[in-house]
Design a protein around this motif. Structure first.
Motif, short mmCIF file in Angstrom:
data_model
loop_
_atom_site.label_atom_id
_atom_site.label_comp_id
_atom_site.label_asym_id
_atom_site.label_seq_id
_atom_site.Cartn_x
_atom_site.Cartn_y
_atom_site.Cartn_z
N GLU A 86 0.84 -1.21 0.00
CA GLU A 86 0.00 0.00 0.00
C GLU A 86 0.87 1.25 0.00
O GLU A 86 0.59 2.23 -0.70
CB GLU A 86 -0.92 0.05 1.23
CG GLU A 86 -1.67 -1.23 1.56
CD GLU A 86 -0.79 -2.25 2.28
OE1 GLU A 86 -0.29 -1.93 3.37
OE2 GLU A 86 -0.59 -3.36 1.75
N GLY A 87 1.91 1.21 0.81
CA GLY A 87 2.86 2.33 0.86
C GLY A 87 3.49 2.57 -0.50
O GLY A 87 3.70 3.71 -0.91
N GLY A 88 3.78 1.49 -1.20
CA GLY A 88 4.39 1.59 -2.52
C GLY A 88 3.46 2.26 -3.52
O GLY A 88 3.87 3.13 -4.29
N GLU A 89 2.19 1.85 -3.50
CA GLU A 89 1.19 2.45 -4.40
C GLU A 89 1.05 3.95 -4.15
O GLU A 89 1.01 4.76 -5.07
CB GLU A 89 -0.18 1.78 -4.20
CG GLU A 89 -0.27 0.37 -4.77
CD GLU A 89 -0.03 0.35 -6.27
OE1 GLU A 89 -0.58 1.22 -6.97
OE2 GLU A 89 0.73 -0.52 -6.72
N GLU A 90 0.97 4.28 -2.85
CA GLU A 90 0.82 5.68 -2.45
C GLU A 90 2.05 6.50 -2.86
O GLU A 90 1.92 7.64 -3.32
CB GLU A 90 0.66 5.72 -0.92
CG GLU A 90 -0.22 6.83 -0.42
CD GLU A 90 -0.40 6.70 1.10
OE1 GLU A 90 0.12 7.58 1.81
OE2 GLU A 90 -1.02 5.71 1.55
N ALA A 91 3.21 5.89 -2.71
CA ALA A 91 4.46 6.58 -3.06
C ALA A 91 4.49 6.90 -4.56
O ALA A 91 4.86 8.01 -4.96
CB ALA A 91 5.66 5.73 -2.66
N ILE A 92 4.09 5.93 -5.37
CA ILE A 92 4.09 6.12 -6.82
C ILE A 92 3.15 7.27 -7.19
O ILE A 92 3.48 8.15 -8.00
CB ILE A 92 3.69 4.81 -7.54
CG1 ILE A 92 4.87 3.84 -7.49
CG2 ILE A 92 3.26 5.07 -8.97
CD1 ILE A 92 4.57 2.44 -7.94
N GLN A 93 2.00 7.29 -6.53
CA GLN A 93 1.03 8.36 -6.75
C GLN A 93 1.65 9.73 -6.43
O GLN A 93 1.58 10.67 -7.22
CB GLN A 93 -0.17 8.10 -5.82
CG GLN A 93 -1.35 9.01 -6.03
CD GLN A 93 -2.34 8.38 -6.99
OE1 GLN A 93 -2.31 7.17 -7.21
NE2 GLN A 93 -3.20 9.19 -7.56
#
Ligand code: VGL
Ligand code: ZN
Length: 198
Positions: A171-178
């Motif tokens: 989830e952190g990864g998805e948010e970071a990409i965003q």
């Protein structure tokens, strides 16, 4: 697969964030598949060397009982303690002798997640005539994220190599990409060239 030899150009720099043993499986703060980025980055290192693109490698380098550690006011297990084996760069990461090393996380009173935080890196990049950064490393949602956001704020173009990074949590990864996209960074996948915007 996209070839770094075709992507790297004059004015580029390769920035490897915290590719250290403690962030890989078996380490003190292991990131799932953290070691899988190493062969990817090795290819980029080779290409950068061949094209005389400067290479920068940051390392987390904490004093004992750092304030980011559990029990000392922080949330992380003790990791990357100065001069310990776990703080070493991953042994398979073959850094050329002319790699510029960036040491961070040494302050007693605050954490430094970004490779730009009080390191002088922006000034060094400007001296080296670097305008665009290719970034990989660990962890996508912590130090890679803050480093990329700082780079954008400081006016550098940024391409994040998706296969060359892993997050602490998905989830952190998805948010970071965003967040990185919102800041104007390009997320590059070696297989797709550029990630489709969702
Ligand atoms: C990092 C957690 C704590 C990182 C550093 O390099 O991403 N993560 N310290
Ligand atoms: Zn740390």
């Amino acid at each position: 697969m996209r070839d770094p030899n075709d992507l790297l150009e004059e004015g580029d720099g390769l920035l490897l964030v915290d590719v250290q043993k403690d962030f890989c499986p078996g380490g003190a703060l292991p990131i799932e598949e953290g070691d899988e980025i190493v062969p990817v980055l090795s290819k980029w290192i080779k290409a950068a060397q061949a094209k005389r693109i400067p290479i920068y490698a940051s390392r987390d380098w904490h004093p004992l009982q750092h304030m980011s550690f559990e029990g000392h006011g922080g949330k992380w297990p003790p990791h990357c303690i100065q001069d310990t084996d776990g703080a070493a760069f991953h042994p398979e990461l073959k850094l050329p002798d002319n790699t510029v090393k960036i040491t961070k996380g040494v302050r007693f009173d605050q954490d430094q997640n970004s490779a730009f935080d009080q390191t002088g890196l922006a000034e060094q990049l400007t001296r080296d005539n670097v305008k665009r950064l290719w970034v990989g490393g660990l962890a996508l949602d912590v130090c890679v994220l803050t480093t990329v956001l700082d780079a954008r704020r400081l006016g550098f173009e940024v391409h994040v190599i998706l296969e060359a990074t892993r997050p602490v949590t998905p989830e952190g990864g998805e948010e970071a990409i965003q967040k990185m996209r919102e800041a104007g960074a390009t997320i590059v996948s070696e297989s797709l060239q550029q990630m489709p915007k969702r």
